[in-house]
Design an enzyme around this catalytic site. Structure first.
Site, PDB file in Angstrom:
ATOM      1  N   ASP A 235       0.837  -1.203   0.000  1.00  0.00           N
ATOM      2  CA  ASP A 235       0.000   0.000   0.000  1.00  0.00           C
ATOM      3  C   ASP A 235       0.868   1.248   0.000  1.00  0.00           C
ATOM      4  OD1 ASP A 235      -2.397   1.418   0.064  1.00  0.00           O
ATOM      5  OD2 ASP A 235      -2.594   1.288   2.236  1.00  0.00           O
TER       6      ASP A 235
ATOM      7  N   HIS B 103      -4.315   3.253  -6.812  1.00  0.00           N
ATOM      8  CA  HIS B 103      -5.504   2.960  -6.019  1.00  0.00           C
ATOM      9  C   HIS B 103      -6.749   2.814  -6.892  1.00  0.00           C
ATOM     10  CE1 HIS B 103      -3.134   3.645  -2.390  1.00  0.00           C
ATOM     11  NE2 HIS B 103      -4.135   3.090  -1.728  1.00  0.00           N
TER      12      HIS B 103
ATOM     13  N   HIS C 217      -5.753  -5.408   0.723  1.00  0.00           N
ATOM     14  CA  HIS C 217      -5.749  -4.117   0.040  1.00  0.00           C
ATOM     15  C   HIS C 217      -4.377  -3.791  -0.543  1.00  0.00           C
ATOM     16  CE1 HIS C 217      -6.613   0.212  -0.539  1.00  0.00           C
ATOM     17  NE2 HIS C 217      -5.436   0.424   0.019  1.00  0.00           N
TER      18      HIS C 217
END
Length: 365
Positions: A171, A254, A271
């Protein structure tokens, strides 16, 4: 447009800090809704309960249902009202933290964020990512303020599965590249203005920290050790990436993550694992030099982050599936349009295919 930087009011990182949660909480109210999973309660519940002993605030625990959805947020608003809570504490991973922030926003009360993992950059942000009850991305909920407190107990985080901290690195990997894209395009950031030099410096420091400390931190975590490299990576995953993405901006990585959520095969992936592949895809769109692309992909491979669609769970990456991801990523309301050039579903589809092919190449498939 003005340059804007936003951040949490207070950030605390250190071993054993969760034992002081009650002491921190009593500064914000008298009764806290503590949102946690049942497994999280088994890990740290007694520790948290003990931290409120003899303090001027009490804790009302409630188990999280698993998705940061409007249904779950509304359920918890009802709990806050029924129990007379005047603050919200989120303890756990990204979706719990986003839910806690959303509930606190709707009730205009303080929110304290206590990650038990370092898997995303969600903790510091004035943002909640809202999903449907089925786990498909729905929208960003932009909040008027960042959390009142972010508390990172590195002793607890070090005991979490290594894969979660590695996912956090995936991330955080996007932070600098997305901030750079927004700066080059003049796009507004999540903070509502242009990027500042401070935000760019933090985003770049985040990237440098990951490159220098990431592999060392993974090895140390695998041995159950909290070393300086681990401390630096936890800060990069949480504080540097949190401020960097929010005040630097989001772009391709993203948005491609959000596109991947339309594929049910990817729902089991974390994620940050999907964001890592989204970052590689963004870099392909930007056509960065081959040496730089190779460095990023081989770093991901060394950490165990996915670099192919197959590693993301897509056994058969058909043209239809890839175009569905690309089309969703190019949604008018998503951040792919913050790139400093025009993007279309067709160009994004091609970049996803190429990123997948590069991943297979460097894996030696």
């Amino acid at each position: 447009m003005a340059g804007i930087l936003i951040s949490p009011s207070k950030y605390v990182q250190g071993a054993g800090e969760l034992k002081k949660l009650g002491e921190y909480a009593e500064k914000y109210g008298k009764k806290a809704l503590v949102l946690i999973t049942s497994s999280g309660f088994k890990r740290v519940g007694e520790l948290v309960k003990g931290s409120f002993d003899g303090k001027g605030a009490e804790a009302e625990f409630n188990y999280f249902n698993g998705e940061c959805s409007k249904t779950e947020i509304n359920r918890l608003i009802g709990v806050v009202e029924e129990q007379g809570c005047d603050m919200v504490i989120g303890i756990g991973g990204g979706k719990i933290l986003d839910t806690a922030k959303a509930v606190a926003y709707h009730k205009s009360m303080p929110v304290l964020i206590c990650p038990t993992i370092a898997s995303t950059d969600a903790p510091c942000s004035a943002l909640s990512v809202i999903y449907t009850d089925e786990g498909v991305f729905e929208e960003y909920l932009f909040l008027p303020a960042n959390p009142n407190l972010v508390l990172m107990d590195t002793e607890v985080i070090t005991k979490s599965p290594v894969r979660l901290t590695v996912s956090g690195m995936g991330d955080a990997l996007a932070t600098y590249f997305e901030a750079r894209a927004c700066k080059n395009s003049g796009a507004a950031t999540c903070a509502g203005g242009l990027s500042t030099s401070a935000a760019m410096a933090l985003a770049e420091l985040c990237f440098q920290t990951l490159m220098e400390e990431g592999v060392k931190a993974k090895i140390a975590l695998s041995a159950g050790a909290c070393t300086p490299a681990v401390e630096k990576v936890i800060e990069a995953n949480t504080l540097l990436s949190g401020i960097g993405f929010e005040s630097g901006g989001l772009a391709g990585a993203h948005a491609i993550h959000n596109g991947l959520t339309v594929l049910e095969e990817c729902h089991h992936m974390y994620h940050g694992e999907k964001v890592a592949f989204g970052t590689i895809t963004q870099l392909v769109l930007e056509n960065i030099p081959s040496g730089e692309l190779e460095d990023i992909i081989t770093w991901c491979i060394e950490l165990g982050l996915p670099v192919t669609l197959k590693e993301l769970g897509v056994a058969e990456a058909t043209d239809e599936k890839i175009m569905a991801v690309a089309t969703a990523a190019c949604a008018e309301t998503d951040t792919l349009h913050n790139m400093p050039f025009e993007v279309t579903p067709e160009t994004v589809c091609a970049a996803i295919k190429a990123a997948d092919a590069y991943g297979h190449y460097y894996l030696g498939d």
